[in-house]
Design an enzyme around this catalytic site. Structure first.
Site, PDB file in Angstrom:
ATOM      1  N   LYS A  52       0.842  -1.208   0.000  1.00  0.00           N
ATOM      2  CA  LYS A  52       0.000   0.000   0.000  1.00  0.00           C
ATOM      3  C   LYS A  52       0.878   1.260   0.000  1.00  0.00           C
ATOM      4  O   LYS A  52       0.630   2.197  -0.749  1.00  0.00           O
ATOM      5  CB  LYS A  52      -0.951  -0.016   1.208  1.00  0.00           C
ATOM      6  CG  LYS A  52      -2.060  -1.053   1.035  1.00  0.00           C
ATOM      7  CD  LYS A  52      -2.824  -1.364   2.314  1.00  0.00           C
ATOM      8  CE  LYS A  52      -3.741  -2.568   2.083  1.00  0.00           C
ATOM      9  NZ  LYS A  52      -4.445  -3.020   3.289  1.00  0.00           N
ATOM     10  N   GLN A  96      -4.752  -1.857   9.578  1.00  0.00           N
ATOM     11  CA  GLN A  96      -4.602  -3.183   8.970  1.00  0.00           C
ATOM     12  C   GLN A  96      -5.097  -4.276   9.933  1.00  0.00           C
ATOM     13  O   GLN A  96      -4.679  -4.341  11.082  1.00  0.00           O
ATOM     14  CB  GLN A  96      -3.122  -3.417   8.609  1.00  0.00           C
ATOM     15  CG  GLN A  96      -2.865  -4.709   7.862  1.00  0.00           C
ATOM     16  CD  GLN A  96      -3.496  -4.737   6.471  1.00  0.00           C
ATOM     17  OE1 GLN A  96      -3.414  -3.787   5.709  1.00  0.00           O
ATOM     18  NE2 GLN A  96      -4.156  -5.842   6.146  1.00  0.00           N
ATOM     19  N   ASP A 119     -11.105   2.196   3.589  1.00  0.00           N
ATOM     20  CA  ASP A 119     -11.271   0.741   3.447  1.00  0.00           C
ATOM     21  C   ASP A 119     -12.759   0.397   3.277  1.00  0.00           C
ATOM     22  O   ASP A 119     -13.103  -0.720   2.915  1.00  0.00           O
ATOM     23  CB  ASP A 119     -10.736   0.020   4.703  1.00  0.00           C
ATOM     24  CG  ASP A 119      -9.486  -0.784   4.407  1.00  0.00           C
ATOM     25  OD1 ASP A 119      -9.254  -1.110   3.228  1.00  0.00           O
ATOM     26  OD2 ASP A 119      -8.748  -1.100   5.368  1.00  0.00           O
TER      27      ASP A 119
END
Ligand code: NAD
Length: 293
Positions: A52, A96, A119
């Site tokens: 990312k 995460q 997200d």
């Protein structure tokens, strides 16, 4: 059989994003900024977050990586989230997953400001998605939609079978493909571990989306001739011939299925890179204030 090349497609999309960022820079505008919070040392999580951050560099975004040890308390993590929520500079951020056992993932997801939830995991974004309102789409389903659309695969009137009902892949995918929308209008069957005759369900599908987490679970004998097969799974299997001692395989028996399918996504190089690209697209939307003004 054609390969749905997520790696190539994600490079194309990243080039488009990079051009837009170059334009913003030239005009003296604010550069989009994505932050990632990584807790502990889970090798898969480390690799996802690395990719990312690398992708941010590639398109010219600012990125911030916040690394903390497994010993971080829930309270400390919530404080970091609060700082990111209120930061003027950060357009969007991700925490995460998975998190250490002593931290409540639901609490953490709920603490993220939906305006910065690139997200697309917050229930506000999920609810808006379900009602067809502007929102950040969850990154993996968004990437799959992009792939289907850009490869010109028809979904209207088709029968889609989604295998796996997670909140981040299977369930949102089933909602998105059944919407009255350009890449939608499909008849969707959502299957899971309690489905009675999974093989019979899958055999009726024009499009199969496998998000299970079991290596090579979908085999050639389960699918219909000419079906489109989208493999979300990322599984590590031991392989002593590799330097790392493992290789990545999907939830689909790629070689077997390739004999019958019209399109297949490879693993790696299929859905994975598209997920990262979607995160960049959501961050760009946030920096343009496209969703929440
Ligand atoms: P999960 O692990 O949360 O859940 C798995 C789902 O599979 C459950 O809904 C369960 O009902 C279903 N399932 C389990 N066994 C089954 C069986 N025998 N028959 C039918 N259904 C069964 O799922 P997830 O988080 O969506 O992850 C699934 C896979 O996708 C994993 O391999 C994960 O690593 C991968 N993944 C990849 C990406 C990407 O970007 N490519 C993103 C997210 C997840």
């Amino acid at each position: 059989m054609k390969i749905l090349d997520g790696k190539k497609l994600s490079e194309e999309i990243k080039n488009e994003i990079a051009q837009e960022v170059a334009g913003i820079k030239d005009a003296g505008g604010k550069i989009p900024h994505l932050a990632a919070v990584l807790i502990g040392h889970n090798p898969a999580s480390e690799s996802y977050v690395r990719s990312k951050v690398r992708s941010c560099d590639q398109v010219g975004f600012e990125s911030t990586l916040i690394r903390k040890d497994d010993s971080i308390t829930e309270e400390e993590l919530l404080e970091i989230i609060h700082e990111l929520n209120t930061s003027e500079d950060v357009d969007g951020f991700i925490v995460q997953l998975p998190l250490p056992k002593h931290i409540d993932e639901v609490k953490v997801t709920l603490a993220i400001d939906p305006k910065k939830d690139v997200d697309g995991f917050h229930p506000v974004n999920f609810g808006r998605m379900a009602q067809g309102l502007p929102c950040y789409l969850p990154a993996t389903p968004y990437g799959i939609l992009q792939m289907i659309e850009r490869y010109g695969i028809e979904t209207s009137g088709k029968h889609v079978v989604v295998v796996g009902r997670s909140n981040i892949v299977g369930t949102p995918m089933s909602i998105l493909l059944s919407r009255k929308a350009k890449t939608g209008n499909a008849t969707v069957t959502l299957t899971h571990s309690r489905t009675k005759d999974l093989a019979a369900e899958v055999s009726r599908a024009d499009i199969v989306i496998a998000a299970i987490g079991i290596p090579n679970f979908i085999s050639a004998d389960m699918i219909k001739e000419g079906a489109v097969i989208i493999d979300v799974g990322i599984n590590r299997v031991e392989d002593e011939t590799r330097k790392r001692g493992y290789r990545l395989v999907g939830d689909v028996d790629f070689d077997g299925v390739s004999e019958k399918a019209s399109y297949v996504t490879p693993v790696p190089g299929g859905v994975g890179p598209m997920t990262v690209t979607s995160l960049l697209m959501n961050t760009l939307k946030s920096s343009r204030k496209e969703i929440y003004g």
